[in-house]
Design an enzyme around this catalytic site. Structure first.
Site, PDB file in Angstrom:
ATOM      1  N   GLU A 106       0.892  -1.174   0.000  1.00 25.21           N
ATOM      2  CA  GLU A 106       0.000   0.000   0.000  1.00 25.21           C
ATOM      3  C   GLU A 106       0.916   1.205   0.000  1.00 25.21           C
ATOM      4  O   GLU A 106       1.594   1.462   1.003  1.00 25.21           O
ATOM      5  CB  GLU A 106      -0.855   0.044   1.274  1.00 25.21           C
ATOM      6  CG  GLU A 106      -1.582  -1.231   1.620  1.00 25.21           C
ATOM      7  CD  GLU A 106      -2.878  -1.405   0.857  1.00 25.21           C
ATOM      8  OE1 GLU A 106      -3.132  -0.612  -0.071  1.00 25.21           O
ATOM      9  OE2 GLU A 106      -3.607  -2.339   1.184  1.00 25.21           O
TER      10      GLU A 106
ATOM     11  N   CYS B 233      -2.979   8.525   3.566  1.00 30.59           N
ATOM     12  CA  CYS B 233      -2.630   8.149   2.198  1.00 30.59           C
ATOM     13  C   CYS B 233      -3.783   8.421   1.231  1.00 30.59           C
ATOM     14  O   CYS B 233      -3.567   8.689   0.069  1.00 30.59           O
ATOM     15  CB  CYS B 233      -2.243   6.689   2.146  1.00 30.59           C
ATOM     16  SG  CYS B 233      -3.543   5.633   2.786  1.00 30.59           S
TER      17      CYS B 233
HETATM   18  P1  NAD Z   1       8.290   5.218   4.692  1.00 31.02           P
HETATM   19  O1  NAD Z   1       8.274   4.491   3.392  1.00 31.02           O
HETATM   20  O2  NAD Z   1       9.305   6.259   4.903  1.00 31.02           O
HETATM   21  O3  NAD Z   1       8.470   4.201   5.899  1.00 31.02           O
HETATM   22  C1  NAD Z   1       7.572   3.139   6.112  1.00 31.02           C
HETATM   23  C2  NAD Z   1       8.275   2.034   6.875  1.00 31.02           C
HETATM   24  O4  NAD Z   1       9.284   1.457   6.072  1.00 31.02           O
HETATM   25  C3  NAD Z   1       8.943   2.497   8.165  1.00 31.02           C
HETATM   26  O5  NAD Z   1       8.726   1.508   9.153  1.00 31.02           O
HETATM   27  C4  NAD Z   1      10.413   2.554   7.755  1.00 31.02           C
HETATM   28  O6  NAD Z   1      11.289   2.399   8.835  1.00 31.02           O
HETATM   29  C5  NAD Z   1      10.505   1.394   6.801  1.00 31.02           C
HETATM   30  N1  NAD Z   1      11.583   1.453   5.808  1.00 31.02           N
HETATM   31  C6  NAD Z   1      12.136   2.549   5.243  1.00 31.02           C
HETATM   32  N2  NAD Z   1      13.098   2.179   4.346  1.00 31.02           N
HETATM   33  C7  NAD Z   1      13.122   0.824   4.341  1.00 31.02           C
HETATM   34  C8  NAD Z   1      13.887  -0.155   3.635  1.00 31.02           C
HETATM   35  N3  NAD Z   1      14.812   0.189   2.723  1.00 31.02           N
HETATM   36  N4  NAD Z   1      13.651  -1.456   3.889  1.00 31.02           N
HETATM   37  C9  NAD Z   1      12.707  -1.830   4.781  1.00 31.02           C
HETATM   38  N5  NAD Z   1      11.977  -0.964   5.492  1.00 31.02           N
HETATM   39  C10 NAD Z   1      12.159   0.354   5.269  1.00 31.02           C
HETATM   40  O7  NAD Z   1       6.825   5.787   4.868  1.00 31.02           O
HETATM   41  P2  NAD Z   1       6.282   6.732   6.042  1.00 31.02           P
HETATM   42  O8  NAD Z   1       6.922   8.063   5.880  1.00 31.02           O
HETATM   43  O9  NAD Z   1       6.390   6.010   7.323  1.00 31.02           O
HETATM   44  O10 NAD Z   1       4.729   6.838   5.685  1.00 31.02           O
HETATM   45  C11 NAD Z   1       4.228   7.793   4.800  1.00 31.02           C
HETATM   46  C12 NAD Z   1       4.025   7.197   3.422  1.00 31.02           C
HETATM   47  O11 NAD Z   1       3.190   6.053   3.522  1.00 31.02           O
HETATM   48  C13 NAD Z   1       3.325   8.092   2.447  1.00 31.02           C
HETATM   49  O12 NAD Z   1       3.933   7.966   1.183  1.00 31.02           O
HETATM   50  C14 NAD Z   1       1.922   7.541   2.396  1.00 31.02           C
HETATM   51  O13 NAD Z   1       1.192   7.825   1.230  1.00 31.02           O
HETATM   52  C15 NAD Z   1       2.159   6.100   2.556  1.00 31.02           C
HETATM   53  N6  NAD Z   1       0.964   5.420   3.075  1.00 31.02           N
HETATM   54  C16 NAD Z   1       0.239   4.649   2.223  1.00 31.02           C
HETATM   55  C17 NAD Z   1      -0.921   4.016   2.668  1.00 31.02           C
HETATM   56  C18 NAD Z   1      -1.764   3.187   1.755  1.00 31.02           C
HETATM   57  O14 NAD Z   1      -2.629   2.468   2.253  1.00 31.02           O
HETATM   58  N7  NAD Z   1      -1.566   3.245   0.448  1.00 31.02           N
HETATM   59  C19 NAD Z   1      -1.304   4.151   3.985  1.00 31.02           C
HETATM   60  C20 NAD Z   1      -0.529   4.948   4.830  1.00 31.02           C
HETATM   61  C21 NAD Z   1       0.615   5.564   4.361  1.00 31.02           C
HETATM   62  C1  6OH Z   2      -3.843   5.665   4.963  1.00 34.69           C
HETATM   63  O1  6OH Z   2      -3.340   6.544   5.594  1.00 34.69           O
HETATM   64  C2  6OH Z   2      -5.071   5.051   5.343  1.00 34.69           C
HETATM   65  C3  6OH Z   2      -5.285   3.788   4.973  1.00 34.69           C
HETATM   66  C4  6OH Z   2      -6.475   3.138   5.344  1.00 34.69           C
HETATM   67  C5  6OH Z   2      -6.596   1.817   5.396  1.00 34.69           C
HETATM   68  O2  6OH Z   2      -5.609   0.975   5.121  1.00 34.69           O
HETATM   69  C6  6OH Z   2      -7.850   1.207   5.785  1.00 34.69           C
HETATM   70  O3  6OH Z   2      -7.873  -0.015   5.873  1.00 34.69           O
HETATM   71  O4  6OH Z   2      -8.836   1.921   6.009  1.00 34.69           O
END
Ligand code: NAD
Ligand code: 6OH
Length: 486
Positions: free
Chosen positions: A254, A288
């Site tokens: 995600e 997100c």
């Molecule tokens: P991030 O990618 O910086 O980090 C997420 C996790 O990955 C953290 O636990 C981090 O320590 C780990 N990580 C980082 N580099 C890694 C590597 N090389 N190998 C393994 N693990 C690694 O994301 P964030 O800043 O924590 O969250 C924000 C982002 O998440 C935004 O881009 C947002 O859109 C996305 N997001 C998506 C969804 C969705 O459902 N699509 C939901 C929530 C957040």
């Molecule tokens: C992202 O920030 C929110 C994601 C939401 C879900 O994964 C959910 O299950 O509602």
């Protein structure tokens, strides 16, 4: 100050290296917790514990027994509700009402729903003809993938982690969770719940740390991890996918988004303003599914911009437990710097700043927190950085449009494809639009309304795979076919 340890084989353990890192409050930048940083040794111990449980007590349970245990987890989360609310508020600084009404209840629901799914899932069977006339019977069984690595973000930490741990356990897997370094507390607390309920040791493990050259990467590189589910940035997903290619491990992702909100002139105006406001500014824009690109049909454009401005200027900043406040800070100073760099870039790119664009004045120690103003822009080019890149902050750009075809093209002109929200009272148009926008999730006259049985995930660079209801089984189980010659 709290001490947060890794949770391995049912025990809270520090790192053998003695390494720890600090967690700071987003409210005032104070250090609120000291976290044990897992090294390869702890990841290895967690994998061994997880594998042991898989082939031991956990693997030996019937589906019904597993389901009962997961109902127990949901109930125990509800019993410890205040502790979870408190832990998540401390990590994220977001208002208590969001924790109490959305994020923590969803944590409990994520166990209950997938227990229900697995209890009711059927398997396929086919009878086939054979030359001897006696035929053969094929039937499928779903078996767990094995040890699943669960790598999580900080924006809705408990909800997003349990959205993966719930189905993983329901399907009979064991997990190693790596919460974000910015939000370690609820994952740690869930270990207490697992022990209280009697989930066998080693089924749920937590290792803390960072991404590259730390616990995150160590999980992705460990040959004993059979599959990796990840929520976070698209760039991080690409790095994880590379690591997962070693040993052909499956991934479920995600990822990021740059979601469009589309408002037609025939929409219920007030509902659309409320909906777009929530989708752009809930959780200080750190969702997100949030809307950072708003397209409004020209006849109502000016009126809409003014109405959204009034709402954005009405937010009340404050501590999570301040009942007069409804708006929290960003997760960290680092993230605030990133968001503010886009606030500056918007001006450089020629935006009209309708409201915000800076940092609010906060009293006393809150002045040290990661606060930013909700911000609205107009007037940017469609290919500007602010309109095309994910900012993940409390901000949106609003642009007028004149036709359905034009707005579909605008909405689709982006590398991401997570979600969209469309506001119109013309139902035929709503369905036409839903078929044309390139996203995984479309909301019509609503936003973030979630039925957990439905498929959730992103198109294009917003994800790989779908989670939710029976869709989660695709990733968390292997389907084995059995062919019986009759
Ligand atoms: P991030 O990618 O910086 O980090 C997420 C996790 O990955 C953290 O636990 C981090 O320590 C780990 N990580 C980082 N580099 C890694 C590597 N090389 N190998 C393994 N693990 C690694 O994301 P964030 O800043 O924590 O969250 C924000 C982002 O998440 C935004 O881009 C947002 O859109 C996305 N997001 C998506 C969804 C969705 O459902 N699509 C939901 C929530 C957040
Ligand atoms: C992202 O920030 C929110 C994601 C939401 C879900 O994964 C959910 O299950 O509602």
């Amino acid at each position: 100050m709290r001490k947060i340890e890794n949770f391995i084989a049912g025990e809270y353990v520090a790192a053998a290296s003695g390494k720890r890192f600090d967690k700071r409050s987003p409210l005032d930048n104070r250090v609120i917790a000291s976290i044990a940083e897992a090294g390869r040794a702890e990841v290895d111990a967690a994998v061994k514990a997880a594998r042991g449980a898989l082939h031991g007590e956990w693997g030996g349970l019937s589906t019904d027994q597993r389901v009962e245990l997961l109902y127990g987890v949901a109930n125990e989360i509800t019993r410890r509700f205040d502790d979870f609310v408190e832990a998540e508020m401390a990590d994220t600084g977001q208002p208590s009402h969001v924790m109490k009404h959305v994020f923590i209840p969803r944590g409990a629901a994520n166990f209950k729903v997938f227990a229900d799914v697995i209890k009711n899932v059927a398997s396929e069977s086919f009878q086939m003809a054979t030359p001897d006339g006696r035929g053969a019977l094929n039937y499928s069984m779903r078996v767990p993938k094995g040890v699943v690595g669960v790598i999580c973000p900080w924006n809705a930490p408990f909800m997003l982690m349990t959205w993966k741990v719930g189905p993983a356990l329901a399907c009979g897997n064991t997990v190693i969770v790596k919460p974000s370094e910015e939000s370690p507390q609820t994952a740690a607390l869930l270990g207490e719940v697992m022990n209280a309920v009697g989930i066998p040791k080693g089924v749920y493990n937590v290792v803390h740390g960072f991404g590259p050259d730390s616990a995150g990467e160590f999980i992705t590189q460990h040959p004993g991890v059979n599959a990796i589910t990840f929520t976070g940035e698209t760039r991080t997903g690409a790095a994880i996918m590379k690591a997962a290619s070693e040993g052909m491990r499956d991934v479920s992702f995600e990822l990021g988004g740059k979601n469009a909100g589309i408002v037609f002139a025939d929409a219920d105006f007030d509902a659309a303003v409320d909906g777009i406001f929530r989708s752009a500014f809930l959780n200080s824009g750190q969702v997100c599914l949030g809307t950072e690109r708003v397209y409004v049909e020209r006849p109502i454009f000016e009126r809409f911009v003014q109405a959204l401005k009034v709402k954005a200027e009405g937010v009340k900043f404050g501590r999570p437990d301040d009942h007069n406040a409804n708006y929290g800070p960003l997760i960290s100073q680092e993230h605030r710097d990133k968001v503010l760099s886009y606030y500056r870039k918007a001006v450089e790119e020629g935006a009209t700043v309708v409201t915000g664009g800076g940092v609010p004045e906060m009293p006393g120690e809150l002045a040290e927190g990661s606060w930013v103003q909700p911000t609205i822009w107009t007037g940017l080019a469609d290919d500007s950085a602010v309109v095309t890149e994910e900012i993940f902050g409390p901000c949106c750009h609003i642009r007028p449009f004149d036709s359905e075809n034009e707005v579909v093209a605008l909405a689709n002109d982006n590398v991401y494809g997570l979600s969209t929200t469309i506001w119109t009272n013309d139902l035929a148009r709503a369905h036409r639009m839903a078929a044309r926008v390139e996203v995984g999730i479309t909301w019509i006259n609503s936003w973030f309304l979630r039925d957990l049985r439905t498929a959730f995930g992103g198109a294009k660079q917003s994800g790989i795979g779908r989670e939710g209801g029976v869709h989660s089984l695709e990733f968390y189980t292997e389907t084995r076919n059995v062919c019986v010659k009759l």
